[in-house]
Design a protein around this motif. Structure first.
Motif, mmCIF file in Angstrom:
data_model
loop_
_atom_site.group_PDB
_atom_site.id
_atom_site.type_symbol
_atom_site.label_atom_id
_atom_site.label_comp_id
_atom_site.label_asym_id
_atom_site.label_seq_id
_atom_site.Cartn_x
_atom_site.Cartn_y
_atom_site.Cartn_z
ATOM 1 N N GLU A 99 -7.834 2.007 -3.361
ATOM 2 C CA GLU A 99 -8.545 1.756 -2.107
ATOM 3 C C GLU A 99 -9.609 2.833 -1.931
ATOM 4 O O GLU A 99 -9.309 4.020 -1.908
ATOM 5 C CB GLU A 99 -7.567 1.775 -0.916
ATOM 6 C CG GLU A 99 -6.521 0.679 -1.003
ATOM 7 C CD GLU A 99 -5.818 0.372 0.316
ATOM 8 O OE1 GLU A 99 -6.170 0.967 1.356
ATOM 9 O OE2 GLU A 99 -4.920 -0.480 0.300
ATOM 10 N N ASN A 142 -4.634 5.117 -2.051
ATOM 11 C CA ASN A 142 -5.887 5.520 -1.399
ATOM 12 C C ASN A 142 -6.582 6.623 -2.192
ATOM 13 O O ASN A 142 -5.942 7.533 -2.699
ATOM 14 C CB ASN A 142 -5.591 6.019 0.019
ATOM 15 C CG ASN A 142 -5.167 4.890 0.932
ATOM 16 O OD1 ASN A 142 -5.988 4.099 1.384
ATOM 17 N ND2 ASN A 142 -3.865 4.774 1.170
ATOM 18 N N LYS A 202 -10.924 -4.917 3.065
ATOM 19 C CA LYS A 202 -9.869 -4.781 4.065
ATOM 20 C C LYS A 202 -10.520 -4.632 5.439
ATOM 21 O O LYS A 202 -11.225 -3.651 5.700
ATOM 22 C CB LYS A 202 -8.993 -3.557 3.763
ATOM 23 C CG LYS A 202 -8.233 -3.679 2.453
ATOM 24 C CD LYS A 202 -7.242 -2.536 2.257
ATOM 25 C CE LYS A 202 -5.998 -2.741 3.116
ATOM 26 N NZ LYS A 202 -5.000 -1.666 2.870
ATOM 27 N N ASP A 225 -11.523 -0.174 1.805
ATOM 28 C CA ASP A 225 -10.664 0.082 2.958
ATOM 29 C C ASP A 225 -11.508 0.246 4.222
ATOM 30 O O ASP A 225 -12.676 0.622 4.145
ATOM 31 C CB ASP A 225 -9.904 1.393 2.682
ATOM 32 C CG ASP A 225 -8.593 1.491 3.426
ATOM 33 O OD1 ASP A 225 -8.273 0.583 4.203
ATOM 34 O OD2 ASP A 225 -7.885 2.493 3.209
ATOM 35 N N GLU A 229 0.865 -1.177 0.000
ATOM 36 C CA GLU A 229 0.000 0.000 0.000
ATOM 37 C C GLU A 229 0.899 1.223 0.000
ATOM 38 O O GLU A 229 1.823 1.329 0.820
ATOM 39 C CB GLU A 229 -0.913 0.031 1.237
ATOM 40 C CG GLU A 229 -1.760 1.317 1.288
ATOM 41 C CD GLU A 229 -2.828 1.314 2.375
ATOM 42 O OE1 GLU A 229 -2.894 0.366 3.187
ATOM 43 O OE2 GLU A 229 -3.621 2.287 2.388
HETATM 44 MG MG MG Z 1 -5.729 2.377 2.791
#
Ligand code: MG
Ligand code: C2E
Ligand code: MG
Ligand code: MG
Length: 287
Positions: free
Chosen positions: A150, A118, A201, A180, A59
């Motif tokens: 994400e 993200n 996640k 996420d 990530e």
């Molecule tokens: Mg994240």
């Protein structure tokens, strides 16, 4: 004495509030220049396959090295970047850098994994997601399947039709999508099956209290939902061997957290230091 210290406290309290306001205003002012001056950098946190014992991805997380204040955490500057709209060019830059980095790791034969970035609701609002992803993939030559976005439940639920159509377009490029902080947002459970995602996640807050039977039930539930919807599941914020063992015993194989590796700059990723800690089950290497 008591009176004096009471007075001091009042003064301190006022200064504290004032200090916070001005810090935010300072950061807001500095943020515009930070981007131009190259004060942002990217760290990569491994996602680990605890069954096969190899990295399953990374990530990408943004960091700001402020010239006077030192490292400012994204928890502090991302909301400001969102308010000011700077998050859109920042995300474009991030996508470009991450794709270029992953392509070079791939070509050097170091990793063949997906790296996630993200997303902010602002990016979806701006309607530029497809163009920035397409541009990042084209200019780097990275296959779409090696990039992941994400999103959060709140993003997905905000203006759902527009968000979903943009997600569908990038997915047509092969790009992966993960949800996420799953379980903490405005719940989209009733429509989860309509959101084009590949991975859930599990939020760190569940993992953190996975010693409690009630939280264990929720984790098992999320893993079950993922399995029934044919989604991958990743646990985030895994810090201890006990947490890792519990998750693995319930069928969650993909892990992310300090136990496996902290977010680190590309040089450290290349040195592969975190693997030592993960293989021996110790965190000492990473502190
Ligand atoms: Mg994240
Ligand atoms: P997130 O996407 O949920 O990222 C996970 C956060 O948890 C990261 O914090 C990571 O450093 C931290 N973390 C990972 N493993 C552990 C662990 O074992 N224990 C604990 N206590 N924490 C762990 P970070 O880097 O401070 O980022 C915070 C949030 O800021 C991210 O949460 C994400 O929502 C946002 N963010 C970071 N970079 C970006 C970016 O480039 N764009 C956008 N839009 N948001 C970003
Ligand atoms: Mg997360
Ligand atoms: Mg989180």
């Amino acid at each position: 004495q008591a009176k004096a210290s009471g007075k001091d406290k009042t003064v301190f309290f006022n200064a504290g509030i004032g200090g916070q306001l001005s810090r935010k205003m300072e950061l807001e002012k500095d943020l515009r220049l930070a981007f131009e001056y190259g004060q942002f950098f990217i760290v990569y946190q491994p996602k680990w396959n605890a069954r096969s014992g190899e990295e399953a991805g990374f990530e990408a997380l943004l960091r700001w090295r402020h010239p006077e204040k030192g490292i400012v955490s994204p928890g502090e500057f991302i909301p400001i970047a969102e308010e000011t709209g700077l998050i859109v060019p920042m995300t474009r830059w991030m996508l470009g850098e991450v794709c270029r980095q992953n392509k070079s790791w791939h070509d050097e034969g170091l990793f063949r994994v997906c790296i996630s970035v993200n997303m902010s609701y602002r990016v979806f609002e701006s309607m530029t997601l497809f163009d920035m992803v397409d541009e990042a993939l084209r200019s780097s030559g990275l296959p779409g399947k090696m990039l992941e976005l994400e999103i959060t439940e709140s993003i997905a639920m905000k203006n759902m039709a527009i968000t979903l159509s943009q997600l569908q377009r990038v997915r047509d490029l092969g790009v992966q999508v993960s949800m996420d902080d799953f379980g903490t947002g405005h719940s989209s459970l009733g429509r989860l099956d309509e959101i084009p995602v590949d991975t859930l996640k599990i939020d760190q807050s569940f993992v953190k209290s996975s010693n409690l039977a009630s939280k264990q039930a929720l984790i098992v539930g999320i893993i079950g939902i993922a399995r029934l919807l044919d989604l991958e599941v990743v646990a985030e914020g895994v810090e201890t061997e006990e947490q890792a063992e519990f998750l693995l015993s319930r069928g969650c194989v993909l892990m992310q957290g300090y136990y496996y590796g902290r977010p680190m700059p590309p040089k450290e990723v290349e040195a592969g230091k975190w693997r030592i800690g993960a293989a021996t089950g110790g965190t000492a290497e990473m502190e």
